[in-house]
Every structure is written in C-alpha cells, then in structure tokens.
Design an enzyme around this catalytic site. Structure first.
Site, PDB file in Angstrom:
ATOM      1  N   ASP A   1       4.032   5.900  -9.248  1.00  0.00           N
ATOM      2  CA  ASP A   1       4.282   7.308  -9.586  1.00  0.00           C
ATOM      3  C   ASP A   1       5.763   7.652  -9.599  1.00  0.00           C
ATOM      4  OD1 ASP A   1       1.452   7.694  -9.526  1.00  0.00           O
ATOM      5  OD2 ASP A   1       1.587   7.799  -7.354  1.00  0.00           O
TER       6      ASP A   1
ATOM      7  N   LYS B   1       7.435   6.254 -14.503  1.00  0.00           N
ATOM      8  CA  LYS B   1       7.572   5.174 -15.502  1.00  0.00           C
ATOM      9  C   LYS B   1       7.238   5.675 -16.891  1.00  0.00           C
ATOM     10  CE  LYS B   1       4.894   2.415 -13.093  1.00  0.00           C
ATOM     11  NZ  LYS B   1       4.935   3.066 -11.777  1.00  0.00           N
TER      12      LYS B   1
ATOM     13  N   GLY C   1      -1.599   6.036 -13.966  1.00  0.00           N
ATOM     14  CA  GLY C   1      -1.630   7.273 -14.743  1.00  0.00           C
ATOM     15  C   GLY C   1      -0.198   7.583 -15.116  1.00  0.00           C
ATOM     16  N   HIS C   2       0.178   7.330 -16.353  1.00  0.00           N
ATOM     17  CA  HIS C   2       1.557   7.530 -16.774  1.00  0.00           C
ATOM     18  C   HIS C   2       1.652   8.834 -17.566  1.00  0.00           C
ATOM     19  CE1 HIS C   2       2.360   2.921 -16.328  1.00  0.00           C
ATOM     20  NE2 HIS C   2       2.073   3.518 -15.200  1.00  0.00           N
TER      21      HIS C   2
ATOM     22  N   GLN D   1       1.894   0.682 -11.394  1.00  0.00           N
ATOM     23  CA  GLN D   1       2.022   0.842  -9.942  1.00  0.00           C
ATOM     24  C   GLN D   1       3.469   0.608  -9.493  1.00  0.00           C
ATOM     25  OE1 GLN D   1      -0.895  -1.297 -10.992  1.00  0.00           O
ATOM     26  NE2 GLN D   1      -1.796   0.716 -11.221  1.00  0.00           N
TER      27      GLN D   1
HETATM   28  P1  IMP Z   1      -6.545   0.409  -6.395  1.00  0.00           P
HETATM   29  O1  IMP Z   1      -5.441  -0.102  -7.253  1.00  0.00           O
HETATM   30  O2  IMP Z   1      -7.382   1.468  -7.037  1.00  0.00           O
HETATM   31  O3  IMP Z   1      -7.350  -0.687  -5.788  1.00  0.00           O
HETATM   32  O4  IMP Z   1      -5.856   1.159  -5.132  1.00  0.00           O
HETATM   33  C1  IMP Z   1      -5.092   0.466  -4.151  1.00  0.00           C
HETATM   34  C2  IMP Z   1      -3.905   1.296  -3.685  1.00  0.00           C
HETATM   35  O5  IMP Z   1      -2.968   1.409  -4.726  1.00  0.00           O
HETATM   36  C3  IMP Z   1      -4.267   2.723  -3.292  1.00  0.00           C
HETATM   37  O6  IMP Z   1      -3.399   3.131  -2.232  1.00  0.00           O
HETATM   38  C4  IMP Z   1      -3.958   3.521  -4.544  1.00  0.00           C
HETATM   39  O7  IMP Z   1      -3.667   4.878  -4.264  1.00  0.00           O
HETATM   40  C5  IMP Z   1      -2.712   2.789  -5.013  1.00  0.00           C
HETATM   41  N1  IMP Z   1      -2.494   2.893  -6.461  1.00  0.00           N
HETATM   42  C6  IMP Z   1      -3.116   2.212  -7.435  1.00  0.00           C
HETATM   43  N2  IMP Z   1      -2.625   2.552  -8.644  1.00  0.00           N
HETATM   44  C7  IMP Z   1      -1.649   3.432  -8.416  1.00  0.00           C
HETATM   45  C8  IMP Z   1      -0.725   4.121  -9.271  1.00  0.00           C
HETATM   46  O8  IMP Z   1      -0.697   3.960 -10.501  1.00  0.00           O
HETATM   47  N3  IMP Z   1       0.146   4.959  -8.641  1.00  0.00           N
HETATM   48  C9  IMP Z   1       0.164   5.119  -7.306  1.00  0.00           C
HETATM   49  N4  IMP Z   1      -0.657   4.503  -6.467  1.00  0.00           N
HETATM   50  C10 IMP Z   1      -1.558   3.656  -7.016  1.00  0.00           C
END
Ligand code: IMP
Length: 426
Positions: free
Chosen positions: A13, A16, A40-41, A225
């Site tokens: 977040d 990007k 989520g971009h 991420q």
């Molecule tokens: P998962 O990727 O859904 O398995 O989540 C694992 C961890 O990564 C959690 O803490 C999510 O909130 C975090 N996470 C996954 N994708 C994002 C992203 O695009 N932005 C911020 N945090 C993310």
C-alpha cells in the site's frame, strides 16, 4: 533496452499504482509478476478512481500492453469482472493489449474457503489475510497439485485435476476445518465459462517478454505487496505467500537478471500495515488516527483500516538492500502536513541491545522499541509543489533526511493522489 522493476518497500500500500501509472507513459509493456487479487492498486486520474487487483497499472494508457506473468495467482472470476469493468469504460478494447501467462496458477473456490476457515480457527493468532485464497493456491503450486491457466483451458485436464483435488480438499474442509464440502459440477461449469472468456489472452508470456526486451521495447515490471510481506525476507509468519522482493521478477515473469537496469522502491513518507504482526513504529492513538484519516488509509481490497505509524528507516534501509534499489519514489508526503514534530525511527532497542536491521525473531521484533529522531513539521499544503524548491524548507529537510537514512537516491516525491501532483527528480 534494459527493464525497470518497481517494488513496495514497506508492508504494501505504498502507492505503487500511482507511480506505475506515471512511469507507464514512458514504457511499452507493463507486467505483474507476483501476488494475486490480494493487491489493490489505486489510480486517480481526473475524477476517476480505478482500483486494480490483477491487471497491471499501465492499463489506463491507451496502446500499452499489460501482461500477467506466471508468478501471479489468478482468480478467473475476479479477472473477468475487472476486465469487463475496464472494457465498459473504454480500456482494453483491443484484445492484443492483455496477455495472460499459460503457466500462472488458478485460485479455486476451495482455496478461498480454506484461507477463510484457517484464519477463523487461528483466532487471535490469525495472519489477517485478505481471504482471497492466495496462500492455499501457492501451497498447491509448490505441492505440484495446482491448476494452471493452461490446464483450465484443456477440458479433460481440468476435469481430471479438479476431481482429484476436490476429493482431497473436501476431506480437509470437512474433517479438519469443519466446513461444508464443495460440489464438482458448479465449479466446473463456472470455471469453463471463465476459461472461454479468457482464452484469447492466454499465451507464453515469458517468450513474449524475451522477444520484446530483445527488440528494444521498454518493459516495466510492477511488484505487488511490499518487501516486509515477502515470504522469505518479511516479518514471517505475518507475510503473504509469495516473494515480493525485486529478485522475484525473474522467476515470476521468466526473464533473466541481466535484463534489468533499475529497481525503484515505492516508499510512503510514514508507515502502514494491514493485517497482524509486529509494527515497531505503530501509533495507536491520535497520531495513528490522524494519519489514517488524512492518508485515506483503508485497504483498497478489503476496506480494512490500515494500522499507521512513523517512518521506519530501519526497515526501509533493509528493503533497499534486499531489493538492490537504485532509486526510491517517496509517496504521500502531503499527508504529513500539519503534524509537528515529525518522528523518524533510526534504530530499535530491545532491552540493552540495539538493532540497525530488522530482527528475524518475531518475539524480538514484537518487543522492539523504536529510537526516534524528531524533525519540525510544516503547515502549508504541498499538493501544488512540482519542484523540490516549491516545498517548505522543513519538508525539504525531512525528505533529505529520509534520503540520507535510507542511503538510496530519491527519484520521485509524490505530494497528492493525482498524476500531476508529483515532483520528478530523476
Ligand atoms: P494474503 O496475501 O491474503 O495471504 O495476506 C497475508 C498478509 O499480507 C496479510 O497481512 C495481508 O493484509 C497482507 N497483504 C496481502 N496483500 C496485500 C497488499 O496488497 N497490501 C497490503 N497488505 C497486503
């Protein structure tokens, strides 16, 4: 022409979407190489706000080619919906502008059910995942039981793999997770429909990218991420299930390391995190609330409020090293307007011990006390600034201090969500 990689250097977040959209102007091809629709971009162009989960952030520039590489995990229902919504708005009307890897793995309904059920069972120890089935899909990929896009397109292969997987997943869902099992027919029919919709875009994207780079086309690789969510180098186990560091681009897109010229890290002027896990500079009181409100820090994917805190130079320096950053794009500087003093974490202390790097032990990191430097803030709005000289002197000093502490040259300073609210330094 050598390629550029863009990665997040905190916990995701970092903005990007905006930076990739900006850089996309000067590139021909924009590639996602990891993660899935956990990302989520967000892009703001005029009054139009676009949130992308799977399609690369170059899509709002007509004529650019968007590639979803093999390292991405794809929920076909989400991709079809995203694609349709973009096409309704006049984007991606030319099918040649989107390419999907035949080797990417597919998120299935049982992956989402397993993700959600496990999080429920973990209770307080939950990772705080996005619930999109990301982890269970990568698990199946590594276990060699996953279903790839190419398998989805072959009716017989898909039937066979789905039958075999469902047999096992239903036992796991029912007996271990105490969840209902899933029916073959409904999944099969829905996924066959998605396959028909997506077939025209599917190709060997590694070959496509190889040829494009060889032919001198400009390629931008968009990470998802952030570095601290990397499964190897992040704050494990509170991470995502893929590699998010720049090195992941080679495996996730099928491109050799010699193709890359620069690695740009996207870094927020403060720190946020969604989901659980240690966060040394978190501010749980009024300052955290203030950053959340001013920075609109609510998840673009799940809507969850993000945890907010001060800039952490320890983790950004570490991310600089892990990614081999050649430059940093600093985002959301404008959000700090009105905060005085500003604090920057320069090291951690745990008992008598000092840390200049992020400790691997979750227990130690949970006990880390940040040591702060304080700097004066500013009150003038920044959104009109287009050169560093337009910033108030205290904002310039803050930026200069971050650049010094992170030991990486800043190439962009973003002062607002709009494309033009940007100071381009290099
Ligand atoms: P998962 O990727 O859904 O398995 O989540 C694992 C961890 O990564 C959690 O803490 C999510 O909130 C975090 N996470 C996954 N994708 C994002 C992203 O695009 N932005 C911020 N945090 C993310």
């Amino acid at each position: 022409m050598p390629a550029v990689v863009v990665v997040g250097v905190q916990w995701g977040d970092e903005g990007k979407g905006k930076v990739v959209d900006l850089l996309a102007r000067d590139n021909d091809i924009i590639v996602r190489f990891g993660g899935g629709n956990n990302a989520g971009h967000t892009l703001l162009v005029g009054d139009e706000r676009t949130v992308l989960h799977l399609i690369p952030s170059g899509v709002l520039h007509q004529g650019k080619i968007c590639v979803i590489g093999n390292g991405v995990v794809i929920d076909p229902e989400v991709l079809v919906a995203e694609l349709s919504a973009l096409r309704r708005r006049g984007y991606l009307t030319d099918d040649a502008c989107l390419k999907i890897s035949d080797e990417a793995h597919v998120i299935m309904p049982y992956h989402k059910a397993i993700d959600l059920a496990r999080e429920r069972l973990r209770g307080k120890g939950a990772v705080g995942t996005t619930g999109r089935g990301i982890g269970p899909t990568y698990e199946d990929k590594m276990a060699r039981t996953g279903i790839r896009v190419v398998d989805l397109l072959e009716e017989g292969t898909f039937r066979e793999k789905l039958e075999r997987n469902l047999e096992e997943k239903n036992i796991y869902l029912r007996s271990i997770l105490k969840e209902p099992g899933m029916e073959f027919g409904a999944i099969f029919d829905a996924y066959r429909q998605h396959a028909d919709r997506l077939r025209r875009y599917v190709t060997d994207t590694a070959l496509y990218l190889h040829d494009a780079i060889r032919d001198g086309r400009r390629v931008l690789f968009e990470g998802a991420q952030g570095t601290m969510l990397d499964v190897d180098h992040g704050t494990y186990p509170y991470v995502t299930s893929s590699n998010t560091v720049s090195g992941a681009v080679c495996a996730g897109a099928g491109v050799g390391p010699a193709s890359f010229q620069s690695v740009i890290g996207i870094c927020k002027a403060y720190t946020t995190r969604v989901g659980n896990g240690p966060f040394p500079t978190e501010e749980q009181g009024a300052i955290g609330e203030r950053l959340r409100e001013s920075g609109d820090e609510f998840g673009a994917t799940t809507g969850r409020p993000r945890r907010c805190g001060w800039f952490d130079a320890v983790l950004v320096r570490q991310a600089g090293r892990l990614n081999g950053l050649t430059g940093i794009a600093l985002t959301k500087l404008d959000v700090l307007t009105g905060l005085d003093p500003l604090r920057i974490c320069v090291r951690y202390r745990v008992g008598a011990q000092q840390f200049d790097t992020v400790p691997a032990s979750t227990r130690v990191l949970e006990r880390a006390i940040p040591e702060y430097e304080e700097m004066p803030g500013w009150t003038a709005p920044l959104r009109g600034a287009r050169r560093l000289a337009d910033l108030p002197p205290t904002a310039r000093r803050y930026v200069a201090r971050l650049e010094e502490l992170t030991a990486t040259p800043f190439t962009i300073v973003s002062v607002g969500a709009e494309r033009e609210e940007t100071i381009v330094l290099d």
